[in-house]
Design an enzyme around this catalytic site. Structure first.
Site, PDB file in Angstrom:
ATOM      1  N   GLY A   1       0.818  -1.291  -0.001  1.00  0.00           N
ATOM      2  CA  GLY A   1      -0.080   0.011   0.152  1.00  0.00           C
ATOM      3  C   GLY A   1       0.630   1.188  -0.127  1.00  0.00           C
ATOM      4  O   GLY A   1       0.119   2.288  -0.142  1.00  0.00           O
TER       5      GLY A   1
ATOM      6  N   LEU B   1      -0.307   1.630  -7.424  1.00  0.00           N
ATOM      7  CA  LEU B   1      -1.677   1.394  -7.245  1.00  0.00           C
ATOM      8  C   LEU B   1      -2.317   1.305  -6.173  1.00  0.00           C
ATOM      9  O   LEU B   1      -3.416   1.779  -5.599  1.00  0.00           O
ATOM     10  CB  LEU B   1      -2.385   0.276  -8.303  1.00  0.00           C
ATOM     11  CG  LEU B   1      -1.618   0.436  -9.717  1.00  0.00           C
ATOM     12  CD1 LEU B   1      -2.176  -0.630 -10.501  1.00  0.00           C
ATOM     13  CD2 LEU B   1      -2.429   1.630 -10.353  1.00  0.00           C
TER      14      LEU B   1
ATOM     15  N   SER C   1      17.411 -17.739 -13.145  1.00  0.00           N
ATOM     16  CA  SER C   1      17.891 -18.647 -12.335  1.00  0.00           C
ATOM     17  C   SER C   1      16.399 -19.543 -11.788  1.00  0.00           C
ATOM     18  O   SER C   1      15.626 -18.680 -11.694  1.00  0.00           O
ATOM     19  CB  SER C   1      18.707 -18.352 -11.337  1.00  0.00           C
ATOM     20  OG  SER C   1      17.861 -17.130 -10.564  1.00  0.00           O
TER      21      SER C   1
ATOM     22  N   TYR D   1      -3.053 -11.113 -18.082  1.00  0.00           N
ATOM     23  CA  TYR D   1      -2.442 -12.227 -18.758  1.00  0.00           C
ATOM     24  C   TYR D   1      -2.506 -13.316 -17.709  1.00  0.00           C
ATOM     25  O   TYR D   1      -1.703 -14.460 -18.018  1.00  0.00           O
ATOM     26  CB  TYR D   1      -1.097 -12.115 -19.078  1.00  0.00           C
ATOM     27  CG  TYR D   1       0.116 -11.402 -18.303  1.00  0.00           C
ATOM     28  CD1 TYR D   1       0.337 -11.977 -16.945  1.00  0.00           C
ATOM     29  CD2 TYR D   1       0.595 -10.273 -18.504  1.00  0.00           C
ATOM     30  CE1 TYR D   1       1.200 -11.562 -16.161  1.00  0.00           C
ATOM     31  CE2 TYR D   1       1.543  -9.401 -17.784  1.00  0.00           C
ATOM     32  CZ  TYR D   1       1.827 -10.169 -16.269  1.00  0.00           C
ATOM     33  OH  TYR D   1       2.725  -9.750 -15.449  1.00  0.00           O
TER      34      TYR D   1
ATOM     35  N   LYS E   1       0.080 -15.308 -11.129  1.00  0.00           N
ATOM     36  CA  LYS E   1      -1.224 -14.402 -11.323  1.00  0.00           C
ATOM     37  C   LYS E   1      -2.549 -15.434 -11.618  1.00  0.00           C
ATOM     38  O   LYS E   1      -3.432 -15.459 -11.120  1.00  0.00           O
ATOM     39  CB  LYS E   1      -1.493 -13.467 -12.364  1.00  0.00           C
ATOM     40  CG  LYS E   1      -0.254 -12.374 -11.885  1.00  0.00           C
ATOM     41  CD  LYS E   1      -0.937 -11.276 -10.669  1.00  0.00           C
ATOM     42  CE  LYS E   1      -0.012  -9.888 -10.526  1.00  0.00           C
ATOM     43  NZ  LYS E   1      -0.462  -9.207  -9.476  1.00  0.00           N
TER      44      LYS E   1
ATOM     45  N   GLY F   1      -5.597  -3.217 -16.871  1.00  0.00           N
ATOM     46  CA  GLY F   1      -4.205  -3.277 -18.023  1.00  0.00           C
ATOM     47  C   GLY F   1      -3.164  -2.188 -17.811  1.00  0.00           C
ATOM     48  O   GLY F   1      -3.118  -1.912 -16.536  1.00  0.00           O
ATOM     49  N   PRO F   2      -2.827  -1.669 -18.562  1.00  0.00           N
ATOM     50  CA  PRO F   2      -1.718  -0.657 -18.186  1.00  0.00           C
ATOM     51  C   PRO F   2      -1.937   0.701 -17.462  1.00  0.00           C
ATOM     52  O   PRO F   2      -2.783   1.497 -18.081  1.00  0.00           O
ATOM     53  CB  PRO F   2      -1.108  -0.133 -19.503  1.00  0.00           C
ATOM     54  CG  PRO F   2      -2.031  -0.450 -20.558  1.00  0.00           C
ATOM     55  CD  PRO F   2      -2.976  -1.373 -20.160  1.00  0.00           C
TER      56      PRO F   2
ATOM     57  N   ARG G   1      10.300  -1.777 -14.258  1.00  0.00           N
ATOM     58  CA  ARG G   1      10.760  -3.243 -14.382  1.00  0.00           C
ATOM     59  C   ARG G   1      10.380  -3.808 -15.931  1.00  0.00           C
ATOM     60  O   ARG G   1      10.850  -5.145 -16.277  1.00  0.00           O
ATOM     61  CB  ARG G   1      10.235  -4.101 -13.225  1.00  0.00           C
ATOM     62  CG  ARG G   1      10.752  -3.698 -11.978  1.00  0.00           C
ATOM     63  CD  ARG G   1      10.406  -4.185 -10.827  1.00  0.00           C
ATOM     64  NE  ARG G   1      11.171  -4.085  -9.576  1.00  0.00           N
ATOM     65  CZ  ARG G   1      10.829  -3.079  -8.828  1.00  0.00           C
ATOM     66  NH1 ARG G   1       9.923  -2.030  -9.342  1.00  0.00           N
ATOM     67  NH2 ARG G   1      11.810  -2.999  -7.837  1.00  0.00           N
TER      68      ARG G   1
END
Ligand code: HXC
Ligand code: NAP
Length: 293
Positions: free
Chosen positions: A23, A27, A113, A156, A171, A198-199, A208
């Protein structure tokens, strides 16, 4: 239309205590801010207590609400149990768990890895499991009802995605957990839902997923039929509705908020978006001619 406007009426979350994992940024912070504005108490958790304490000060003075900052790495069940206790000690009860904490980065899978893969699975899937199990057991043992778990997944989770395979795998597991427990634990007065964003630009995700000049090379807004990325308040509005009593009959649902992005990638003939308007007369004539022949 102003999609940045706040949706719910004042005090819509008054009297509720909400735990938001992760938090203190992105988002999670945006959803926390709106929950506070709607009258909730919010417990914000993450690994970095210094960051959380700064956000606590900022949001308490901005909203007048009450924030508890708790250091908790969701990968460790003992830390999660301590977080549950700290939240209950501070507020008496917790009404909502929002599993928002996540880890992710882009990489060809063969470069990962075993520990890199595990790290994402541990934060996203095991972390969500740890928090869900700890709060679920607490609520069941104490016979507390009207509880609500909201999980943040991605689109996804069901399509899968190259280059973020650990995240997609985790997810998908979170989505299966959401739907499974929506049925199994309804008898204890809990409901479970998920949001698939979404984005929505955040520093954590963009650093990232789109490092360096990838941001310019792959403008995510162009992949969205509505031709824009999401606004944080739009997501906060949806989350506030889902953690409120207004959504009391919603259980086991995943709500996509992506401007149509994933469907654009899925529909076989969606590529015809590229055909200019002036070509359609000619194409129609060609098709009709075939039929007559
Ligand atoms: C390959 C990598 C790597 C990279 C780390 N590793 N980064 N491997 N490519 N870019 C490897 C490390 O070498 C190590 O493996 C293992 O992963 C763990 O790395 P650590 O740095 O030790 O882990 P940790 O400190 O726990 O940090 C976790 C993290 C980090 C996930 C790597 O990025 C983080 O703290 N993320 C939290 C915030 C975040 O990710 N937010 C974005 C969410 S966005 P070895 O074998 O060397 O030990 C999101 C969006 C979804 O989910 C959808 C968008 C559309
Ligand atoms: P973010 O700011 O990086 O949020 C991730 C949060 O998780 C951070 O606050 C981080 O805090 C916390 N976290 C990471 N590892 C943790 C751990 N082991 N234990 C406890 N907390 C941990 O990124 P975001 O974009 O806001 O992402 C929020 C959620 O939205 C995630 O579930 C993400 O998958 C989802 N999502 C985002 C997008 C998007 O476009 N932004 C799209 C789809 C889904 P610390 O580093 O302090 O621990």
């Amino acid at each position: 239309m102003n999609y940045s406007e706040k949706m719910l009426r004042d005090d819509a979350l008054k009297g509720k205590t909400i735990v938001v994992t992760g938090g203190g940024s992105g988002l999670g912070k945006s959803m926390t801010t709106y929950f506070l504005e709607l009258g909730a108490n919010v417990v914000i958790t993450s690994r970095n207590i210094d960051k959380l304490n700064i956000v606590k000060e900022e949001l308490e003075s901005q909203t007048g609400g009450k924030v508890l900052a708790v250091q908790c790495d969701v990968r460790h069940y003992d830390q999660v149990e301590a977080m549950v206790k700290a939240s209950v000690d501070a507020f008496g009860t917790v009404d909502v768990l929002l599993n928002n904490a996540a880890g992710n980065f882009i990489s060809p899978t063969e470069r990962l890895s075993a520990n890199a893969f595990d790290t994402i699975i541990d934060i996203v899937l095991k972390g969500t499991k740890n928090c869900t199990l700890a709060f679920g057991k607490h609520w069941i043992e104490n016979k507390e009802t009207d509880k609500n778990v909201l999980n943040i997944v991605t689109t996804y989770a069901w399509t899968g995605s190259a280059y973020v395979v650990p995240s997609a795998t985790a997810k998908a597991g979170v989505l299966a957990m959401t739907r499974s427990l929506a049925v199994e634990w309804a008898k204890y007065g809990m409901r479970f839902n998920a949001i698939a964003p979404g984005p929505f630009p955040t520093k954590g995700a963009w650093d990232r997923l789109l490092p360096g000049d990838l941001k310019e090379k792959f403008d995510l807004a162009k992949k969205v039929p509505l031709k824009r990325v999401g606004d944080h308040q739009e997501l906060a509005n949806l989350a506030a509705y889902l953690v409120s009593d207004f959504s009391a009959y919603l259980n086991g649902e995943v709500i996509t908020i992506d401007g149509g992005e994933w469907l654009k990638g899925a529909g076989q003939m969606n590529l015809l978006e590229e055909v200019p308007q002036e070509m359609w007369d000619m194409l129609e004539a060609m098709i009709r001619a075939k039929k007559q022949g």
